[in-house]
Structures are given as C-alpha cells and as structure tokens.
Design a protein around this motif. Sequence first.
Motif, PDB file in Angstrom:
ATOM      1  N   GLN A   1       0.831  -1.196   0.000  1.00  0.00           N
ATOM      2  CA  GLN A   1       0.000   0.000   0.000  1.00  0.00           C
ATOM      3  C   GLN A   1       0.870   1.252   0.000  1.00  0.00           C
ATOM      4  OE1 GLN A   1      -2.787  -1.438   3.283  1.00  0.00           O
ATOM      5  NE2 GLN A   1      -4.269  -0.599   1.826  1.00  0.00           N
ATOM      6  N   THR A   2       0.269   2.364  -0.418  1.00  0.00           N
ATOM      7  CA  THR A   2       1.030   3.588  -0.659  1.00  0.00           C
ATOM      8  C   THR A   2       0.494   4.744   0.177  1.00  0.00           C
ATOM      9  OG1 THR A   2      -0.427   4.084  -2.531  1.00  0.00           O
ATOM     10  CG2 THR A   2       1.648   2.945  -3.013  1.00  0.00           C
TER      11      THR A   2
ATOM     12  N   LEU B   1       5.252   0.801   4.217  1.00  0.00           N
ATOM     13  CA  LEU B   1       4.399   1.463   3.236  1.00  0.00           C
ATOM     14  C   LEU B   1       5.307   2.066   2.173  1.00  0.00           C
ATOM     15  CD1 LEU B   1       1.818   3.539   5.346  1.00  0.00           C
ATOM     16  CD2 LEU B   1       1.235   1.875   3.592  1.00  0.00           C
ATOM     17  N   SER B   2       4.841   2.125   0.957  1.00  0.00           N
ATOM     18  CA  SER B   2       5.588   2.823  -0.088  1.00  0.00           C
ATOM     19  C   SER B   2       5.299   4.314   0.059  1.00  0.00           C
ATOM     20  CB  SER B   2       5.164   2.329  -1.473  1.00  0.00           C
ATOM     21  OG  SER B   2       5.480   0.965  -1.618  1.00  0.00           O
ATOM     22  N   ILE B   3       6.360   5.109   0.220  1.00  0.00           N
ATOM     23  CA  ILE B   3       6.226   6.521   0.568  1.00  0.00           C
ATOM     24  C   ILE B   3       6.501   7.413  -0.640  1.00  0.00           C
ATOM     25  CG2 ILE B   3       7.171   8.366   2.009  1.00  0.00           C
ATOM     26  CD1 ILE B   3       7.859   6.251   4.094  1.00  0.00           C
ATOM     27  N   PHE B   4       5.592   8.368  -0.861  1.00  0.00           N
ATOM     28  CA  PHE B   4       5.745   9.342  -1.946  1.00  0.00           C
ATOM     29  C   PHE B   4       5.481  10.736  -1.379  1.00  0.00           C
ATOM     30  CE2 PHE B   4       4.509   5.337  -3.743  1.00  0.00           C
ATOM     31  CZ  PHE B   4       5.248   5.211  -4.907  1.00  0.00           C
TER      32      PHE B   4
ATOM     33  N   THR C   1       3.423  21.389  -6.158  1.00  0.00           N
ATOM     34  CA  THR C   1       2.438  20.320  -6.319  1.00  0.00           C
ATOM     35  C   THR C   1       1.222  20.755  -7.127  1.00  0.00           C
ATOM     36  OG1 THR C   1       3.084  19.151  -4.314  1.00  0.00           O
ATOM     37  CG2 THR C   1       0.839  18.825  -5.064  1.00  0.00           C
ATOM     38  N   LEU C   2       0.712  21.951  -6.875  1.00  0.00           N
ATOM     39  CA  LEU C   2      -0.501  22.388  -7.571  1.00  0.00           C
ATOM     40  C   LEU C   2      -0.222  22.720  -9.027  1.00  0.00           C
ATOM     41  CD1 LEU C   2      -2.208  24.610  -4.846  1.00  0.00           C
ATOM     42  CD2 LEU C   2      -2.730  22.246  -5.473  1.00  0.00           C
ATOM     43  N   ALA C   3       0.901  23.410  -9.289  1.00  0.00           N
ATOM     44  CA  ALA C   3       1.205  23.810 -10.671  1.00  0.00           C
ATOM     45  C   ALA C   3       1.857  22.685 -11.460  1.00  0.00           C
ATOM     46  CB  ALA C   3       2.115  25.037 -10.664  1.00  0.00           C
ATOM     47  N   SER C   4       2.686  21.877 -10.784  1.00  0.00           N
ATOM     48  CA  SER C   4       3.428  20.819 -11.491  1.00  0.00           C
ATOM     49  C   SER C   4       3.450  19.527 -10.679  1.00  0.00           C
ATOM     50  CB  SER C   4       4.864  21.275 -11.773  1.00  0.00           C
ATOM     51  OG  SER C   4       4.899  22.479 -12.484  1.00  0.00           O
ATOM     52  N   PRO C   5       2.316  18.875 -10.521  1.00  0.00           N
ATOM     53  CA  PRO C   5       2.321  17.608  -9.769  1.00  0.00           C
ATOM     54  C   PRO C   5       3.199  16.581 -10.473  1.00  0.00           C
ATOM     55  CG  PRO C   5       0.231  17.911 -10.904  1.00  0.00           C
ATOM     56  CD  PRO C   5       0.978  19.192 -11.063  1.00  0.00           C
ATOM     57  N   TYR C   6       4.126  15.990  -9.716  1.00  0.00           N
ATOM     58  CA  TYR C   6       5.089  15.080 -10.329  1.00  0.00           C
ATOM     59  C   TYR C   6       4.539  13.672 -10.499  1.00  0.00           C
ATOM     60  CZ  TYR C   6       9.314  12.310 -10.989  1.00  0.00           C
ATOM     61  OH  TYR C   6      10.245  11.437 -11.487  1.00  0.00           O
ATOM     62  N   TRP C   7       3.729  13.215  -9.531  1.00  0.00           N
ATOM     63  CA  TRP C   7       3.319  11.819  -9.535  1.00  0.00           C
ATOM     64  C   TRP C   7       2.119  11.622 -10.453  1.00  0.00           C
ATOM     65  CZ3 TRP C   7       7.242   9.438  -7.803  1.00  0.00           C
ATOM     66  CH2 TRP C   7       8.036  10.020  -6.819  1.00  0.00           C
ATOM     67  N   LYS C   8       2.417  11.051 -11.644  1.00  0.00           N
ATOM     68  CA  LYS C   8       1.393  10.870 -12.676  1.00  0.00           C
ATOM     69  C   LYS C   8       1.516   9.485 -13.308  1.00  0.00           C
ATOM     70  CE  LYS C   8       2.710  14.553 -15.052  1.00  0.00           C
ATOM     71  NZ  LYS C   8       3.634  15.307 -14.189  1.00  0.00           N
ATOM     72  N   HIS C   9       0.395   9.046 -13.905  1.00  0.00           N
ATOM     73  CA  HIS C   9       0.411   7.823 -14.700  1.00  0.00           C
ATOM     74  C   HIS C   9       0.966   8.141 -16.089  1.00  0.00           C
ATOM     75  CE1 HIS C   9      -1.728   5.465 -11.753  1.00  0.00           C
ATOM     76  NE2 HIS C   9      -2.715   6.349 -11.702  1.00  0.00           N
ATOM     77  N   LYS C  10       1.224   7.102 -16.861  1.00  0.00           N
ATOM     78  CA  LYS C  10       1.775   7.300 -18.206  1.00  0.00           C
ATOM     79  C   LYS C  10       0.843   8.103 -19.104  1.00  0.00           C
ATOM     80  CE  LYS C  10       4.732   3.172 -18.243  1.00  0.00           C
ATOM     81  NZ  LYS C  10       5.025   1.874 -18.896  1.00  0.00           N
ATOM     82  N   ASP C  11      -0.477   7.996 -18.844  1.00  0.00           N
ATOM     83  CA  ASP C  11      -1.426   8.740 -19.675  1.00  0.00           C
ATOM     84  C   ASP C  11      -1.558  10.198 -19.249  1.00  0.00           C
ATOM     85  OD1 ASP C  11      -2.815   8.616 -17.316  1.00  0.00           O
ATOM     86  OD2 ASP C  11      -4.534   7.507 -18.106  1.00  0.00           O
ATOM     87  N   GLY C  12      -0.781  10.623 -18.263  1.00  0.00           N
ATOM     88  CA  GLY C  12      -0.802  12.014 -17.834  1.00  0.00           C
ATOM     89  C   GLY C  12      -1.752  12.302 -16.695  1.00  0.00           C
ATOM     90  N   SER C  13      -2.577  11.340 -16.314  1.00  0.00           N
ATOM     91  CA  SER C  13      -3.495  11.561 -15.191  1.00  0.00           C
ATOM     92  C   SER C  13      -2.737  11.440 -13.877  1.00  0.00           C
ATOM     93  CB  SER C  13      -4.639  10.548 -15.235  1.00  0.00           C
ATOM     94  OG  SER C  13      -4.125   9.223 -15.101  1.00  0.00           O
ATOM     95  N   LEU C  14      -3.306  11.995 -12.826  1.00  0.00           N
ATOM     96  CA  LEU C  14      -2.646  11.946 -11.526  1.00  0.00           C
ATOM     97  C   LEU C  14      -2.559  10.519 -11.012  1.00  0.00           C
ATOM     98  CD1 LEU C  14      -4.121  14.957  -9.481  1.00  0.00           C
ATOM     99  CD2 LEU C  14      -1.888  14.800 -10.577  1.00  0.00           C
ATOM    100  N   LYS C  15      -1.404  10.185 -10.452  1.00  0.00           N
ATOM    101  CA  LYS C  15      -1.240   8.902  -9.779  1.00  0.00           C
ATOM    102  C   LYS C  15      -2.123   8.903  -8.534  1.00  0.00           C
ATOM    103  CE  LYS C  15       2.312   6.005  -7.549  1.00  0.00           C
ATOM    104  NZ  LYS C  15       2.005   4.760  -8.265  1.00  0.00           N
ATOM    105  N   THR C  16      -2.725   7.783  -8.226  1.00  0.00           N
ATOM    106  CA  THR C  16      -3.578   7.691  -7.047  1.00  0.00           C
ATOM    107  C   THR C  16      -2.959   6.762  -6.009  1.00  0.00           C
ATOM    108  OG1 THR C  16      -4.881   5.956  -8.125  1.00  0.00           O
ATOM    109  CG2 THR C  16      -5.718   8.224  -8.264  1.00  0.00           C
ATOM    110  N   PHE C  17      -3.317   7.015  -4.731  1.00  0.00           N
ATOM    111  CA  PHE C  17      -2.675   6.342  -3.607  1.00  0.00           C
ATOM    112  C   PHE C  17      -3.722   5.781  -2.650  1.00  0.00           C
ATOM    113  CE2 PHE C  17      -0.077   9.755  -5.233  1.00  0.00           C
ATOM    114  CZ  PHE C  17       1.176   9.174  -5.382  1.00  0.00           C
ATOM    115  N   ASP C  18      -3.277   4.846  -1.811  1.00  0.00           N
ATOM    116  CA  ASP C  18      -4.170   4.280  -0.803  1.00  0.00           C
ATOM    117  C   ASP C  18      -4.464   5.282   0.311  1.00  0.00           C
ATOM    118  OD1 ASP C  18      -4.410   1.399  -1.674  1.00  0.00           O
ATOM    119  OD2 ASP C  18      -2.232   1.585  -1.555  1.00  0.00           O
ATOM    120  N   PHE C  19      -3.417   6.030   0.693  1.00  0.00           N
ATOM    121  CA  PHE C  19      -3.564   7.020   1.760  1.00  0.00           C
ATOM    122  C   PHE C  19      -2.905   8.323   1.332  1.00  0.00           C
ATOM    123  CE2 PHE C  19      -3.025   2.827   3.795  1.00  0.00           C
ATOM    124  CZ  PHE C  19      -4.263   2.706   4.417  1.00  0.00           C
TER     125      PHE C  19
END
Length: 739
Positions: A184-185, A208-211, A242-260
């Motif tokens: 879990q993340t 936990l995987s930390i981001f 984070t708001l202007a340039s969120p780094y954590w994204k999926h390959k399709d450009g959407s935001l990466k999602t996390f468990d927590f």
Amino acid sequence: MAIKKSELYSSLWQSCDELRGGMDASQYKDYVLTLLFVKYMSDKYAGNRNALIVVPEGGSFADMLKLKGDKEIGDKINTIIGRLAEENDLKGVIDVADFNDEDKLGRGKEMVDRLSKLLTIFNDIDLRANRAEGDDLLGDAYEYLMRHFATESGKSKGQFYTPAEVSRIMAKVLGISRDTRQDQTVYDPTCGSGSLLLKVADEAPRGLSIFGQEMDNATSALARMNMILHDAPTAEIWHANTLASPYWKHKDGSLKTFDFVVANPPFSQKNWTSGLDPAHDPFGRFELGAPPAKNGDYAFLLHIIKSLKSTGQGAVILPHGVLFRGGAEAVIRKNLIRRGLIKGIIGLPPNLFYGTGIPACIIVIDKEQAPTRTGVFMMDASKGYMKDGNKNRLRSQDLHKIVDVFTRQIDRDPKYARLVSLQEIEANDFNLNIPRYIDSSAPEDLHDLNAHLNGGIPNRDIDALEDYWQAFPTLRPALFKPSDREGYRYARVPAQEVKVTILGRPEFTAFSERVLAIYRAWREQHLPTLQGLHIGAEPKALIHALSEDLLERFAQAELVDKYDVYQHLMDYWAEEMQDDVYVIVQDGWLEAAKPRLLVEEKGRKTKETPDLVIHKKKYKTDLIPPALIVARYFAPEQAAIDELQAAKEALDEKVFAQYGKLDEAEIKQLVVQDKWLTAMEAQVMAEVERVTQTLAGRVKALEERYAEPLPQLTQEVEMLSARVDEHLKQMGLVWGADG
C-alpha cells in the motif's frame, strides 16, 4: 556506558548553540542535520562497500575530524560532503548547507573555532554504541531537534514540521496499523521535512511505499535526508510545486492515485494559482468547484481527493475557515458533503502548529464508503492539551482519546463528539462549523435564588453528584439532612469537616482499595516483563504494552478517569523511566547500575549535578538514586544522620560501596519495584486523592454558598451599619442635615 536519550538530546542541542551567531533556527537546522546525517552514515556504514549507503574514502565524518583547527575547514567540509553526495546520488540533498559561508559562520578564526567545536560535540556522540539502528534512538533525537527548530524558527518559517502527536492521530484515524499491507502507498503533496509521512509509516510495521512532493528546495532535501536517517531510503521525494506541477502521474498524464494521502499544507495560501490556470486544469481537480483565487485551502483538499484511489482515505490539516466560509468555498463544501466524501472532522486546540497560532482541524476523507455515508462524525477536541513553551501540545491522553472516540465512532458525550446526519447539515446550509453541532462549553454553575433567600442546598446540585453517591451509598445522608422545604436539604456537617467525613467512611476506604487492586493486578502482570528486560529488548514495544493494558484495566475503575491514569504512566516514562530502560537494554542491568564518574573538562565544569562525592570525586547514578540504596540497606544510618548531619560523608561511602556489591536480582528489585512501580503507585493514589478533593470541594462550595440566607445577611449588614454609625458619632464625624 551508553548515553541516555535525554543526554543525547542535550548534546545535539548544544551543537546548535555553537551556530546561533549569525543565523536563526530555520537556517542553522540545515547545518546540524547535515552533520547528523554524515555522522550517522559514517558510524553505520563506513568500511562496508555492500551497504545501502557507501561512505567513500575522503567522505566520512572521520575525515572531517582531521580538519579541526584547519584554516580551510569550511571549504574542506563542503568537499567531504560533496564526495558522500556524489557516491550516493545525493547531490542537491545533503550538500545544500554551505559550511564556508562567512556571513553565517563567521570569518577567519571565528569560523574555524565554531566548526571545530561543532565537530567535537558530534564526535562525542557514538551512534553505534547507542544502537541507533535498532531502537530508533536517532529517530527520537531527530524528532526532538525538529520540534525545537520549528519552535525557534518563528511564525513564517516553522511550517516544515508537523507535530508528531497530530501526525500519529492522522495515521490512526486512517486505519493505518500492523495489518496495513506492504504494497500500500502513502502520499503527502506538501511533505515539508517528511515528518508527517514518517510518523504515518511508523504505524505500519510491514512498511508502506512513501511518496512526497515539496516546493522548497532546502526543505525537500531535508525530507530526503530524513527518509534515509529513518531507514526509508526507497521513499520517493520530489522537489516541485504540487498544484502547478504535480510530479506523480500515470503514463497517460493523469494523476497517480494512492491508498492514503496525508497533508499539512500552508494555510490560506494567496498565490496558489501561480503557474496554474484553475479553469483549465489538465487533471480535473476542480470539478467540484474552483477555489477562490486568493485562498488555496480547498485547492489542496481537492488535489488530495483526486490523488486518492476509489478505496482511498485521506487526512488533511486545514484552518477552521474551510468549514464555514461562503462564496466559492461554500459551493465546493456542499458538493463534498453531498457526495459523502467527508467522513469526519476533528477540531484541534489552538496554537499547535509552528507556522500559525490559529486553531485548525483534521478533515478525514473516505472514498470507499462515500456512496453509503449518512453523516459526518464531528469532534471538538480543542480543550485537551498542555502548554509547552510558547506553543500548545497534545498530551498522550489527548491523542489516545481522540483516536479511540473517532475510530470507534463513540458519541456518548455530545459535548465532545457526535455523528451529525447529512439532513442536519443540509438544514444548516452545509455549514460545518463545529460549534453549530457540538456545544463543548462547561455547564454554567447556576445559583438558586430561593436558597439564597431562605437557606438550604438545592437537591438539584446534590443530585448532580450522583456518580459519587453511587460509589459511596451512605455518604449522601452522612453529609446532608432533610429540610422542611421540598427540593432542599441542609448540611449535616460543617464545611471544614467535609473532607474528613468523606475519608472516614468505610466505603471510601473500600473504593481506595478497589482502585489500588486494579493497579496491583497490572503490576503483577508486568513485573516479570520488567525484571526480564535484557540487552536488545525494544523499549517502545514495552511502553506500548504497559500503557495499553493500564488503560484497559482502569476503564473498569469508578470515578477515576482512565486517561488520567494513562497520562501519569506516559509522563513518568518520558521524564525518567525511558532513560532507565534505554540504558538497560543497551548495557545490561549490572553495567547500567554502576555510578558514573563525572569528568570536568579543562577550564569548564560539568553541567551535571553529582549524586555522590567520594574522596572529592563526583559520581552520577543514572539508574539507582542513592536514596533507594539508603532506604533498603542503610535505614538506621540515615536515621542517625537525620540527627547528626556530620555523618553524611560516612554514609555516602557506604552507599557507594554498596553499588559494587549489588547483584542483578538486587538491582532489578531496586529499579523495578522500589523505583518504577512505587512511583506509579503513588500516582494512582494521587488520582484517588483527586476524587476526594473534587467531591469535598464541591460539597464545601455548596454549603458555603447557601450557608447564610439573604434575610440573615441583610440583618447582619443593618446591625453592622448601625454600629459604624454609632462609632462615627462618638468620633464627631457625623453631621446633621444642615452640614
């Protein structure tokens, strides 16, 4: 002998004293923490080429020590840190602080002396001997430094740190526990120094995987160091807005999602739209409404919600204004409530956080149960805290109570917490201001006019003490007698005799014995564990087991608040017992019990107060105070000394000699029973005494309040006035109508 935790803290803070000259805490923290990082890595990994961190030749703390007194010490320290950074891909992380900055560290000899002293202080801290890897001694010391840095950094510069107690609450209300899966993340979009992420991860022993992401460069570097120091080197921390340039994204450009997701974002940020067009956000974060251009609170909240998986949960610290402000924020709030995204709101005490003194709240988000949500669990926990310097701080009992009530959704006390239905919230136009739903004010102590006029104590006030009358069934008639007026009673004993009457009742003695029996059952349960402490034992696991069992047992005690008893143990642990335990689990009982010779440095006396002075040598007894030795082995001599103080030196020599005769069993008896458990028993009995004081104080106040009815008081006033007039006449100070 291993250094005590409190002494480690003191040594590290002493290092800060050497740097205070031209810097404030927000600056010198970077120097101290960088040296702590290099020292720890050198102690732990030097000479091990297969280690996680490689300490290269010319890149260790030992290399720094060779520079003491060197005219180019600052520049050469930078070179050493640069080598360590280069070898471990940590450039821009551990080499941010410039040790050759003359404006901050002084010029010429001033810089040389300052850095040389700093290296000496760090050299005296052996992190290997103190088992930093196994018992989190380093982590606790780091926590201590971060709290102090944040306190001293001032209003605008302390936001890099979230108080540990608040961080633990956030982790626990999200359900992060021993059962949390390793895959879990957890993500913090405004991670600061990483303290919040690490406290959350601490609650999940499996890992936990930390981001994280942090906009400030120096602070994001601090977070990277923090992760490595806390054995979380795989944590991924990114430096960007984070708001202007969120780094954590999926390959399709959407935001990466996390468990927590957890966050303590900057409050009410005015320039949050910098580099961002909210109307055309490529990540769809503002579908529930666009936050106001000059206030970024909801911008961060909406980013968090978008960053959660469909089963994800989040906790974010925000100012109370988000609960009730109108305009664009009211629209967003209404949409969040209608979609069931808000699970709960926890109102916190004021002045907890280091970037602001205003009160804040924790908003708990739960996507998984959102479709079936029927209400929002609200808590007003603003009254439970302690003063800590110029800030407020949650006590252990405050933390535990918040978590217990929230996770179990306990709403037995409507002045503390309740589940508020969505219908009730809608009836209040989606305003979530906590006082609308929870009245946490203390009930007013109403006076009875009839009683003031005619005497007697209202039954209403006596009935309000029903918990005491149930515990002490014969006490009420012993304190009060019937009156000829319905609804009122008279005092049976004088106010000054109330406490004596309470203490003299057999049922009070029985109550005291019941409370003491609960404590002693707890003591007997854990005595073998305490006496069985050994090198390598885990102090934090010990205090967790002790405190949780104590809390559970005292839940059965009448009139005594289980959280108050719990707090006594946690205070004693913090103030004394944990130092004892850490020394025992590092050195063993026999070594830990030996008196420590205090050595004065040349030209400087030791700051520690000796416990024994034997032949002009000063000794400190860390584990067993001399008074315990005296009480168990030399009581007659102490009695004689009380009569003849001159014999004190002779007794000190006997006491000192006795330390060398103690075997392990005797040491355990002195420490566990005579010291630890005796101290805790005294605290438990103090709670019994508090019950007595509270009841006696209230009964005494009621008796005195209505002791003399108003007509009697009026008569006394008239009588006294007549006496004064007569006295003035005799003195010739009373004039007639003509003056």
